[in-house]
Design a protein around this motif. Sequence first.
Motif, PDB file in Angstrom:
ATOM      1  N   UNK B  56      95.514 -36.877  60.547  1.00  0.00           N
ATOM      2  CA  UNK B  56      93.904 -36.611  61.798  1.00  0.00           C
ATOM      3  C   UNK B  56      92.757 -37.096  60.750  1.00  0.00           C
ATOM      4  N   UNK B  59      92.004 -40.077  60.224  1.00  0.00           N
ATOM      5  CA  UNK B  59      92.182 -41.314  61.447  1.00  0.00           C
ATOM      6  C   UNK B  59      90.126 -40.950  62.276  1.00  0.00           C
ATOM      7  N   UNK B  60      89.599 -39.878  61.938  1.00  0.00           N
ATOM      8  CA  UNK B  60      89.332 -39.277  62.861  1.00  0.00           C
ATOM      9  C   UNK B  60      87.091 -39.563  62.259  1.00  0.00           C
ATOM     10  N   UNK B  61      87.939 -39.181  60.887  1.00  0.00           N
ATOM     11  CA  UNK B  61      86.972 -39.520  59.825  1.00  0.00           C
ATOM     12  C   UNK B  61      86.665 -41.407  59.652  1.00  0.00           C
ATOM     13  N   UNK B  62      87.940 -42.367  59.874  1.00  0.00           N
ATOM     14  CA  UNK B  62      87.126 -44.475  59.782  1.00  0.00           C
ATOM     15  C   UNK B  62      86.665 -44.144  60.956  1.00  0.00           C
ATOM     16  N   UNK B  63      86.759 -43.509  62.405  1.00  0.00           N
ATOM     17  CA  UNK B  63      87.132 -44.063  63.897  1.00  0.00           C
ATOM     18  C   UNK B  63      85.848 -43.274  64.538  1.00  0.00           C
ATOM     19  N   UNK B  64      84.787 -42.374  63.792  1.00  0.00           N
ATOM     20  CA  UNK B  64      83.513 -41.887  64.378  1.00  0.00           C
ATOM     21  C   UNK B  64      82.824 -42.323  63.285  1.00  0.00           C
ATOM     22  N   UNK B  65      81.689 -42.965  63.499  1.00  0.00           N
ATOM     23  CA  UNK B  65      79.978 -43.525  62.735  1.00  0.00           C
ATOM     24  C   UNK B  65      79.563 -42.847  62.198  1.00  0.00           C
ATOM     25  N   UNK B  67      77.373 -42.315  61.401  1.00  0.00           N
ATOM     26  CA  UNK B  67      75.715 -41.242  61.775  1.00  0.00           C
ATOM     27  C   UNK B  67      75.302 -40.074  62.311  1.00  0.00           C
ATOM     28  N   UNK B  68      76.720 -40.516  63.120  1.00  0.00           N
ATOM     29  CA  UNK B  68      76.964 -39.385  64.371  1.00  0.00           C
ATOM     30  C   UNK B  68      77.997 -38.485  62.863  1.00  0.00           C
ATOM     31  N   UNK B  71      75.109 -36.307  61.946  1.00  0.00           N
ATOM     32  CA  UNK B  71      74.044 -36.128  63.039  1.00  0.00           C
ATOM     33  C   UNK B  71      75.067 -33.665  63.546  1.00  0.00           C
ATOM     34  N   UNK B  72      76.398 -34.338  63.346  1.00  0.00           N
ATOM     35  CA  UNK B  72      77.188 -33.665  63.298  1.00  0.00           C
ATOM     36  C   UNK B  72      77.130 -31.939  62.662  1.00  0.00           C
ATOM     37  N   UNK B  76      75.688 -28.678  63.276  1.00  0.00           N
ATOM     38  CA  UNK B  76      76.616 -27.977  63.539  1.00  0.00           C
ATOM     39  C   UNK B  76      76.387 -26.467  62.529  1.00  0.00           C
ATOM     40  N   UNK B 101      87.801 -43.037  53.350  1.00  0.00           N
ATOM     41  CA  UNK B 101      88.610 -44.188  52.537  1.00  0.00           C
ATOM     42  C   UNK B 101      89.039 -44.592  51.090  1.00  0.00           C
TER      43      UNK B 101
END
Lengths: 220, 215
Positions: B56, B59-65, B67-68, B71-72, B76, B101
């Motif tokens: 997970x 998959x999360x870190x490779x799926x989210x740009x 830049x986003x 910002x999170x 946060x 990666x």
Amino acid sequence: MDWSMLQQYGPSLLKGFANTIVCWALGTVFGMALGLVIALIQRYAPRWVTWIIQVYIEVIRGTPFLVQLFVLYYGGPLIGLRLDALPAGLLGLTIYGSPYFAEIFRSGFRAVPDGQIEAARAIGMAEGHIVRRILLPLGLVSALPALVNFSIILTKETVILSIITVPELLYQVQRMSAETFRYVEANLVLALFFWGLVETISRVGHRLEARITKHLIERT
Amino acid sequence: MFSLAVFLQSFEPLLWAARYTLLISILGIGLGLVIGTLVCAARLSPYPLLRRFAAIWVSFLRGVPLLVQLLVFYYALPVIGLDVPAMVAAVVTVGICASAYISEIWRGAIAALPRGQAEAAVAIGMTPFDVWIRVILPQAVTLSLPALINELILLVKASSLVSVVGILEITRASQAQAATTFRPLEVYIAAACIYLVINLCLAALGRYLEHRTAV
């Protein structure tokens, strides 16, 4: 998170999402087309032309997408290239993707056995005919997985367009959070949204890849 | 028209800022190596829960740009009480993103080793620890060096995004320079030149390592 703001900002978010998809789809198609042209020129043009193209490939791959966008969007007007944010973003995405696509096509072409092309020449096929009937379909079969992969990577690059004020999804989310002060929730939801989007696109993409490969192999 | 004088002048502040680009990239890859190794170990571990968590994470870190992600993190962290300087937040985000990666690079390198190697090591009586430390890891590290250099090149380019959260690296410095000189074309091309030189050097290093480790 306060969901009531979605009602107010829903339309602009949807519009942003539509722009993201349009930028991605057009950027990918144009980038792929330009990449294909570059790969074909690399194969057939004289030495000095391929040398110039090699410099282009190195420069685009060696610099950040954001800086390329700045040169294009803020630097462009100084040499008479005045573009709105959206077209500038599309052009930027096309230019940014083209060398990667070109390299993918090039290695795809290299995977086509020489014997196939020599055989086509031997039976007297014209060079253009060889490209259309042998080089492209066979090369595409081996290039397809990498093409799909890079197209998926490009979905993530579209958010960078928000920095040059292209009104895509991140731009709209930024505007919404600036007005409602809900930066954390908004960005978190956007992250989850992108996660789902990229996972979906990659799943669909790989299924599509299998089908196209089957089709291409049956035809050749 | 293109002014050579402005172009040459902008190198001074940009080169000064380039040290932060390099700092963020190098610290980012360092942190990415540490976390990436742990994630890869979790991915290859016999515990389903750990494996699932690692999958997970990747998959999360490779799926989210990126830049986003930036910002999170940027917004946060103060909310959960961690009021760290922007620079720290940037390095941590870049490092966490790189870890996904890098763990895949490790996994690929380990999978590329012939199975017989580990089996032979077990056969001559090596302990599992020795098998990893003396047989698998040394080879996996050499095998993955070019890929790691490639990842570093990607990070140098990705570090341009931390300009968005206000860190003065090459891109941010060029924005400031463009705003004061009103010559964005020359300044941004100068910035592009610096990135290009850094990355061409790294690419040459990568080719050298690939050549040297090729068996």
